[in-house]
Every structure is written in C-alpha cells, then in structure tokens.
Design a protein around this motif. Structure first.
Motif, short mmCIF file in Angstrom:
data_model
loop_
_atom_site.label_atom_id
_atom_site.label_comp_id
_atom_site.label_asym_id
_atom_site.label_seq_id
_atom_site.Cartn_x
_atom_site.Cartn_y
_atom_site.Cartn_z
N VAL A 440 0.88 -1.18 0.00
CA VAL A 440 0.00 0.00 0.00
C VAL A 440 0.90 1.22 0.00
O VAL A 440 1.82 1.33 0.83
N THR A 441 0.65 2.12 -0.94
CA THR A 441 1.47 3.33 -1.03
C THR A 441 0.58 4.55 -0.85
O THR A 441 -0.37 4.77 -1.61
N VAL A 442 0.89 5.33 0.23
CA VAL A 442 0.14 6.55 0.51
C VAL A 442 1.13 7.70 0.49
O VAL A 442 2.18 7.65 1.15
N THR A 443 0.83 8.74 -0.29
CA THR A 443 1.71 9.91 -0.37
C THR A 443 0.96 11.13 0.13
O THR A 443 -0.26 11.26 -0.03
N LEU A 444 1.76 12.02 0.79
CA LEU A 444 1.20 13.26 1.31
C LEU A 444 1.81 14.45 0.57
O LEU A 444 2.97 14.39 0.15
N PRO A 445 1.06 15.53 0.40
CA PRO A 445 1.63 16.73 -0.20
C PRO A 445 2.54 17.43 0.82
O PRO A 445 2.59 17.05 1.99
N GLY A 446 3.22 18.48 0.37
CA GLY A 446 4.08 19.23 1.29
C GLY A 446 3.28 19.81 2.44
O GLY A 446 3.71 19.79 3.59
N ALA A 447 2.10 20.32 2.15
CA ALA A 447 1.23 20.86 3.19
C ALA A 447 0.07 19.88 3.37
O ALA A 447 -0.87 19.86 2.57
N TYR A 448 0.16 19.08 4.39
CA TYR A 448 -0.86 18.06 4.60
C TYR A 448 -1.72 18.32 5.84
O TYR A 448 -2.77 17.72 6.02
N ASP A 449 -1.23 19.22 6.74
CA ASP A 449 -1.93 19.49 8.00
C ASP A 449 -3.04 20.51 7.76
O ASP A 449 -2.77 21.69 7.50
N PHE A 450 -4.29 20.05 7.81
CA PHE A 450 -5.45 20.94 7.63
C PHE A 450 -6.26 21.00 8.91
O PHE A 450 -7.49 20.92 8.89
N GLY A 451 -5.53 21.15 10.04
CA GLY A 451 -6.19 21.30 11.32
C GLY A 451 -6.73 19.99 11.82
O GLY A 451 -6.00 19.23 12.47
N THR A 452 -7.96 19.68 11.52
CA THR A 452 -8.58 18.42 11.94
C THR A 452 -8.66 17.43 10.79
O THR A 452 -9.39 16.44 10.86
N GLN A 453 -7.89 17.70 9.73
CA GLN A 453 -7.86 16.79 8.59
C GLN A 453 -6.44 16.64 8.08
O GLN A 453 -5.61 17.55 8.23
N ILE A 454 -6.22 15.47 7.45
CA ILE A 454 -4.96 15.24 6.76
C ILE A 454 -5.28 15.13 5.27
O ILE A 454 -6.18 14.38 4.87
N LYS A 455 -4.53 15.88 4.46
CA LYS A 455 -4.71 15.78 3.02
C LYS A 455 -3.78 14.70 2.47
O LYS A 455 -2.58 14.68 2.76
N ILE A 456 -4.36 13.81 1.67
CA ILE A 456 -3.60 12.72 1.04
C ILE A 456 -3.54 12.99 -0.45
O ILE A 456 -4.55 13.26 -1.10
N VAL A 533 5.15 -1.84 6.69
CA VAL A 533 6.23 -1.97 7.66
C VAL A 533 6.79 -0.61 8.04
O VAL A 533 6.96 -0.30 9.22
N ALA A 534 7.07 0.20 7.03
CA ALA A 534 7.65 1.52 7.31
C ALA A 534 6.52 2.50 7.60
O ALA A 534 5.52 2.57 6.89
N PRO A 535 6.65 3.28 8.69
CA PRO A 535 5.58 4.22 9.02
C PRO A 535 5.62 5.45 8.13
O PRO A 535 6.64 5.80 7.56
N LEU A 536 4.46 6.10 8.01
CA LEU A 536 4.38 7.43 7.39
C LEU A 536 4.25 8.40 8.54
O LEU A 536 3.21 8.46 9.21
N SER A 537 5.35 9.14 8.82
CA SER A 537 5.40 9.99 10.01
C SER A 537 4.82 11.37 9.71
O SER A 537 5.09 11.96 8.65
N ILE A 538 4.02 11.88 10.65
CA ILE A 538 3.40 13.19 10.46
C ILE A 538 3.50 13.99 11.74
O ILE A 538 3.68 13.43 12.83
N THR A 539 3.41 15.30 11.61
CA THR A 539 3.34 16.21 12.76
C THR A 539 2.11 17.08 12.58
O THR A 539 1.95 17.77 11.56
N MET A 540 1.19 17.03 13.53
CA MET A 540 -0.02 17.83 13.48
C MET A 540 0.09 18.91 14.53
O MET A 540 0.21 18.64 15.73
N ASN A 541 0.07 20.15 14.11
CA ASN A 541 0.23 21.28 15.01
C ASN A 541 -1.12 21.77 15.53
O ASN A 541 -2.14 21.70 14.83
N PRO A 542 -1.08 22.30 16.78
CA PRO A 542 -2.33 22.82 17.36
C PRO A 542 -2.87 23.99 16.51
O PRO A 542 -2.12 24.71 15.87
#
Length: 542
Positions: A440-456, A533-542
């Motif tokens: 399974v391949t999931v890619t994120l854009p450069g700006a993925y943090d949309f507050g209460t949503q993640i853009k894929i 196996v490899a995680p997709l790491s994200i940081t969600m800011n307040p």
C-alpha cells in the motif's frame, strides 16, 4: 304532415323525371296518379368532365314516367350551375357559386323532341356548353370583381384550352311544362315538387351533379415490399413484391442501383403476377459477392389499360432497398474481470452489428484453467438488439484447490443476420483473484496538516489481482511499535479508512503531535494485505 303534403302534390299532378333501371325493372310510384323523375349517367359516358380533355362531355339518360299515363310533358327546360372552389384572403376554403341556386338556362326539349312517357333520351353536356353559359361571368374573390375566364383568372390552371379545372363542380337541373300549362321543377318558375320527390323517393331526383377530375390522379400507385427484408450475403435471395392499387396493363420494369456506389448490384428476375392476383407482381433478387451496402430496387413503367384519358397513365417510380452484407461481423470481449472467491462475473461480447438469432448460429463460450470446475460450450444469451451476448460465470471450485491467475476464455460460433461468420478481435478476459496485495502506497503533499484533517495526495494498492478496494489506517505515537494483524484499533491514537485512489482526498484526524501512520488494504475481491512496515510519520500542530 308528410301524408297531407303528398296528398296535395298528387292533387296538382306532380311530375318527376325517371330513368329506367339497369335491370329494366319498373319503378312503382308512391302515388296512384302523378309522375316520378330520374336521370343518371349513361353507359359508356365519363362520369365527370376530365381536365386536359375539353372535348369529352357527360351524357346522361333522361326519362319521365307518368304513373297514371294521363299527365303529359310538353316541354323540358335544362339549367346549369357552375361552382368554383377557391381559397379566400383569410386562407379558408370557399366556393364561388356561378348560376346561383337555380342555374343559368341552357336549352329546352319541345314538341317532337320531348321523349314519350317511360322512354329514355340521351342528353350530352360538354365543357364548351358550360363555358358558353358562363364565359362573361364575373366574381369578387375578395379583391374586387374579375372575369372568371379572364386573362388572369383566380385559378391559374384555367386557360384558353382548359376552361374548367380540377374540382370545379357542374350541376344540371330541369323543369317540366305540362300539357295543362302547369310548370313543375326545382328551378325558377317550377312548383309543386316536394323535396321528398328529389331526395327521398327511390329512383327519382331533380338534378345531376359532377366535377372536373384530373386523370393524373388515377395513375396506378405502387407499393414495394420484401418477403424477408433480412440482410443478404452472396447468393442469398429475397422476393420483391410490387403491389398496385388497380389493375395495370403491363408488368413494371425493375432496375438495380448500389447505394454505396459502384456497379455491383446483384440480379433480379423478370416480374410476374403473384399467384392468382391481378394487381401484385413479384421478382426474385439474388445478392452479389464482393459488395456490402444497400441495393435500391426501383419499379417503373406500369400503366393503366385502355386509351386516354384514363388509359395509358404511367405509375410514379417507387423504390425499396435491399441490404447486402458480405462483411464478417466483429466481436470484442470484455476487459479483464477479477473474480473473487465464491463470486460471479458476467462474461460479455459486443458486436458491431446485429447477430443472428437462429439457434444454429448461437454463440458459445468455454472457460478453463486455475483448477476451476469445468465450464464448456455454454450458450451465451443474445441481447434484444442482437449487438451483444453475455453469460454469468460463477466461481466453482469443488476440489478446493483453485489457484490465482488468468482463465482461458474462448468464444466461438455466431453469425450475423446475413450469415457471415463472426470474427473475434479479442476474447473476453477473466482472472481468478486469490492474490494477496503486496503493498500500500500513501503519499502526502508538502502541506498536509489541515487542522482536523490530513490531506492525502494519492493512495494505491500494489497487487497482481485487483487494485481497487479500501485502505485502512491506524495512527500511533511516534516511535511506538508497528501494528500487525490481528490488531485492536482501540489501542491506536486514531484509525479509519478511505477508498484507494490516485486523486487527492482528506481524512479526519483531530489529535495534535507527532504520529506514525500504518496502512493495510482489502481489495474489492476480498483479499487482505499485511500492515505496511515503514511508518508514514506526520506532525499535526495545534
């Protein structure tokens, strides 16, 4: 009231004209004394004036009968009415009455020219006779009075040769002078005839009316039809019928023309009367080789028997198209279908033209491979329009040893309506999908943090089988162990799912902080992958 009226008419010695019936039967008058009357078109005469034939008149037999043989007719006066149809200024049909309701005096029979009681006399009215009576007539058609027979008449078909035109109406009336001086009749100066003597008594009338007809309207009319009407390949035959609305003097000529161009048309036989019919002809058409397209069959030349004005009228040419087909139909099978375990799939062929519905031309399919149960020579169902065929294939693995991979699908048989064998451009495709997705391949854009949503940006499944399905995800705190099946999502920070897609989409994600996302897929054929196996790491800011 009728009894009283008849009695009064009998007392004044009513006279009516009578003609002998064709079977020479004697008319029985209503009254014991009096006269009945009648006139009818004579045998051998035209019933109407004929447009384009001014010399042809109408002859009618004329006779009066005195029921008691006591009353005598000494003079008969004839009157003519001419009614002209036209269209008024408002576009409505109208009638110009020339001669009013009583008519214009034409001529008389007197003395020795008056026929005896019960004796026919022939009276002929020609177009020239009527023209002489009305040649100076004028009429206001709505823009001022003009000459009916002038240089610019209301009806432009009216000219110096054809004074009377189609649908003009002519009426002849008469009145009788009796030996005692009384005058009887339905015109000016006449009296004593009840309307019943003109319209209700069998074998009596007070006028004779006819119109002007165009002989061209009597030309034979043909209708062409085909016995089968099916597409024909080389050497195939169909019967062409030419049906007329009346008897004709000669069979039609039949000509062939290729509607797609060229000189290849096939052949057609000599037309002949069909069975015992006197108005229906037939000929057998045979299709050529080397041509596909329409062949127009045109019938022409048949005419009415006899001489002018109604003999020798030639039919208008009529055509019908025979479809010739020497080109093989083409079929295309469905694209690859991934069949899930215990599932079903519709195998389908699509054709570029209608296929034959005859049983011997049926289309069959055999499907084999991957240790599936036998499925051989199964008849496919043809669609109503004949342009596709299908059959349902069910997953059956009695030995429980089926393997994943493509099946061998072979469609055979089939012909088009003309009888040309089906040419298959490509066979249907079917794959037994027991494949486990490999990634399974999931890619994120450069700006993925949309507050209460993640853009894929995209999310895809890697698989030898179906790549359609649902992707499931879990989020754990950054650095926590990766999930493996079976995994209780209650232990995750968050979890959810979304459809595999190459397009951007959003997933709801409320927590803030650093997280690792892991994914697995379930295809639409029910096959499940391992967690990534490899995680997709994200940081969600307040």
């Amino acid at each position: 009231m009728k009894t009283i009226k008849y009695l009064s008419l009998t007392l004044v010695g009513i006279f009516i004209l009578v003609v002998s019936c064709k079977d020479d039967r004697e008319l029985v008058p209503v009254w014991e004394t009096g006269v009945t009357a009648y006139a009818e078109v004579a045998d051998g005469s035209e019933d109407n004036f004929v447009f384009g034939f001014p010399a042809i008149g109408v002859t009618y037999d004329f006779q009066w009968v005195s029921a008691d043989s006591k009353s005598t007719v000494t003079k008969i006066d004839f009157y003519v009415l001419f009614d002209e149809p036209y269209v008024d200024g408002d576009g409505n049909d109208a009638i110009a009455n020339h001669g009013g309701s009583t008519g214009v005096y034409w001529k008389s029979l007197e003395g020795g020219n008056v026929p005896a009681n019960r004796v026919n006399t022939a009276v002929t009215v020609t177009q020239a006779d009527v023209y002489e009576l009305f040649k100076t007539a004028k009429y206001d058609y709505g823009n001022g009075e003009i000459d009916v027979f002038g240089a610019t008449p209301q009806n432009t078909d009216r000219d110096v040769t054809n004074r009377f035109v189609t649908d003009d109406a002519i009426t002849v009336k008469w009145k009788l002078t009796l030996s005692d001086g009384r005058v009887m009749g339905g015109v000016a100066g006449g009296e004593g005839w009840s309307p019943s003597a003109c319209t209700e008594l069998p074998g009596s009338n007070c006028l004779l009316a006819w119109s002007v007809v165009d002989p061209a309207d009597s030309a034979p009319k043909a209708t062409l039809s085909l016995k089968s009407g099916k597409n024909l390949k080389a050497a195939a035959k169909d019967t062409v019928f030419v049906s007329f609305n009346k008897k004709v003097a000669n069979a039609p000529a039949l000509a062939l023309a290729a509607t797609a161009g060229g000189a290849i048309t096939g052949t057609i036989g000599t037309p002949a009367l069909y069975k015992t019919s006197e108005t229906k002809y037939f000929a057998v058409y045979e299709a050529p080789a080397g041509y596909t397209g329409g062949v127009k069959v045109t019938a022409s030349g048949s005419a009415t028997p006899g001489t002018a004005p109604f003999g020798g009228l030639v039919m208008a040419a009529k055509s019908i198209t025979v479809n010739v087909d020497n080109t093989a139909p083409e079929g295309v099978g469905n694209g690859n279908i991934f069949l899930a375990k215990n599932g079903s799939a519709v195998i389908k062929m699509t054709f570029n033209e209608a296929m034959s519905t005859v049983a011997k031309d049926s289309i069959y399919v055999t499907i084999s491979g991957q240790n599936m149960d036998a499925f051989a020579n199964k008849r496919m169902t043809l669609a109503a329009d004949g342009k596709s065929a299908s059959i349902t294939y069910n997953y059956k693995d009695a030995g429980d040893d089926a393997t994943a991979g493509p099946m061998t699908v072979v469609v055979a048989g089939g012909k088009d309506v003309a009888g040309n064998a089906l040419s298959i451009l490509n066979q249907p495709a079917l794959t037994i999908d027991l494949f486990t997705p490999t990634g399974v391949t999931v890619t994120l854009p450069g700006a993925y943090d949309f507050g209460t949503q993640i853009k894929i940006s995209s999310a895809t499944i890697t698989n030898a089988g179906s790549t359609k399905g649902t992707i499931y995800w879990v989020a754990v705190d950054a650095g926590d162990p990766a999930p493996v099946h079976p995994y209780d999502t209650d232990d995750a920070v968050a979890s959810g799912s979304f459809a595999a897609s190459g397009s951007a989409q959003f997933i709801n994600f409320a927590p803030n902080g650093n997280f690792d996302l892991y994914f697995y897929a379930v295809t639409d054929t029910g096959n499940k992958s391992a967690y990534t196996v490899a995680p997709l790491s994200i940081t969600m800011n307040p």
